[in-house]
Design a protein around this motif. Structure first.
Motif, PDB file in Angstrom:
ATOM      1  N   UNK A   1      -4.907   6.262   0.311  1.00  0.00           N
ATOM      2  CA  UNK A   1      -4.201   4.920   0.288  1.00  0.00           C
ATOM      3  C   UNK A   1      -4.359   4.342  -1.092  1.00  0.00           C
ATOM      4  N   UNK A   2      -3.383   3.552  -1.789  1.00  0.00           N
ATOM      5  CA  UNK A   2      -3.583   2.745  -3.063  1.00  0.00           C
ATOM      6  C   UNK A   2      -2.668   1.591  -3.157  1.00  0.00           C
ATOM      7  N   UNK A   3      -2.995   0.744  -4.044  1.00  0.00           N
ATOM      8  CA  UNK A   3      -2.420  -0.363  -4.162  1.00  0.00           C
ATOM      9  C   UNK A   3      -2.665  -0.793  -5.689  1.00  0.00           C
ATOM     10  N   UNK A   4      -1.771  -1.129  -6.622  1.00  0.00           N
ATOM     11  CA  UNK A   4      -1.783  -1.491  -7.838  1.00  0.00           C
ATOM     12  C   UNK A   4      -1.353  -2.918  -8.162  1.00  0.00           C
TER      13      UNK A   4
ATOM     14  N   UNK B   1       4.443   7.489  -0.744  1.00  0.00           N
ATOM     15  CA  UNK B   1       5.320   6.929   0.154  1.00  0.00           C
ATOM     16  C   UNK B   1       4.501   5.478   0.505  1.00  0.00           C
ATOM     17  N   UNK B   2       5.328   4.515   0.911  1.00  0.00           N
ATOM     18  CA  UNK B   2       4.950   3.476   1.483  1.00  0.00           C
ATOM     19  C   UNK B   2       3.899   3.719   2.800  1.00  0.00           C
ATOM     20  N   UNK B   3       3.099   3.187   2.966  1.00  0.00           N
ATOM     21  CA  UNK B   3       1.911   3.298   4.046  1.00  0.00           C
ATOM     22  C   UNK B   3       2.523   2.750   5.278  1.00  0.00           C
ATOM     23  N   UNK B   4       2.577   3.599   6.572  1.00  0.00           N
ATOM     24  CA  UNK B   4       3.191   3.186   7.439  1.00  0.00           C
ATOM     25  C   UNK B   4       2.280   2.066   8.514  1.00  0.00           C
ATOM     26  N   UNK B   5       2.907   0.713   8.757  1.00  0.00           N
ATOM     27  CA  UNK B   5       2.252  -0.146   9.326  1.00  0.00           C
ATOM     28  C   UNK B   5       3.296  -1.054   9.998  1.00  0.00           C
TER      29      UNK B   5
ATOM     30  N   UNK C   1       0.894  -1.147  -0.145  1.00  0.00           N
ATOM     31  CA  UNK C   1      -0.086  -0.069  -0.112  1.00  0.00           C
ATOM     32  C   UNK C   1       0.778   1.477   0.199  1.00  0.00           C
ATOM     33  N   UNK C   2       0.433   2.129  -1.001  1.00  0.00           N
ATOM     34  CA  UNK C   2       1.058   3.461  -0.928  1.00  0.00           C
ATOM     35  C   UNK C   2       0.125   4.524  -0.309  1.00  0.00           C
TER      36      UNK C   2
END
Length: 247
Positions: A105-108, A66-70, A42-43
């Motif tokens: 947030x997005x993911x491709x 940026x990369x999502x914080x997790x 996830x971005x």
């Protein structure tokens, strides 16, 4: 009657052969993870222009994200796995920066053209509001206050992804989330932040703490019969019809 039975046998035999050939050529089943705990999946951004493009199904690979914080847990939320909770943090991290009350947030992912979506499940909830989009189409939304149990803990919305199989593309797909911290406004109420129009009405977007998006699940795909299989069936059906017509 004998000619009809013979014609039917030709069609059935061709279906069996084409099905076996199609299964052999398509390869194994494929699963695409959606859980926030998956690294680099996830971005995230707090840029509204980029985020609004995402929810319209555009600009999914923009390098400004940026990369999502997790993991992104908090002391008040104990019913969810922190590994599947995420948020946007600017360069330098959230600890040394003011946390945003609005994040996207997005993911491709690329769906193999030889496969189709057959199912899968997605669990999602956010503090305090979210909208989920698939290729620019709104799939669902949720207000945290409407999805809590008797103890005040969040209850994620559970989606059966087979219901949305026709919304997936062969090739590149973009899943996007718009999430906001804040509260739903009552009629005549005063907003201490920014008033936003949402699927549940006026929403006061403001940073109140405990913000997060929780996502868990995966997409399941199965082999798609190749075009050649359909051609075999069509030719067999045509031959059967001609034979029946001459009887």
């Amino acid at each position: 009657m004998t000619d009809i039975l013979r014609a039917m046998r030709i069609v059935v035999a061709s279906l069996l052969v084409s099905g076996l050939v199609g299964a052999a050529n398509a390869g194994p089943y494929q699963t695409y993870p959606l859980s926030a705990r998956t690294d680099y999946l996830w971005m995230a951004t707090d840029n509204a222009t980029l985020g609004e493009n995402w929810i319209r199904g555009l600009d999914g690979n923009n390098p400004a994200a940026v990369d999502a914080q997790h993991p992104y847990g908090n002391s008040a939320t104990t019913a969810l796995a922190a590994e599947d909770m995420m948020w946007y943090c600017p360069p330098g991290g959230c600890a040394s920066n003011t946390r945003t009350g609005l994040a996207y947030f997005s993911t491709v992912f690329n769906l193999n053209s030889d496969f189709r979506v057959a199912g899968g499940q997605l669990k999602i909830i956010a503090d305090d509001y979210f909208e989920l989009y698939l290729n620019g189409t709104l799939i669902t939304f949720g207000l945290l206050d409407m999805h809590m149990d008797a103890s005040g803990q969040p209850v994620p919305i559970i989606l059966d992804l087979s219901l949305y199989k026709d919304d997936f593309y062969g090739g590149e797909n973009l899943i996007a989330i718009k999430a906001m911290d804040g509260y739903q406004m009552s009629p005549g109420g005063v907003c201490s932040g920014t008033t936003m129009q949402t699927q549940v009405g006026d929403f006061c977007q403001s940073a109140r703490g405990f913000e997060y998006v929780y996502v868990s699940g995966a997409i399941d795909t199965i082999p798609e019969p190749p075009v050649g299989s359909l051609m075999v069936f069509s030719m067999a059906a045509l031959a059967a019809m001609r034979r029946f017509g001459r009887s």
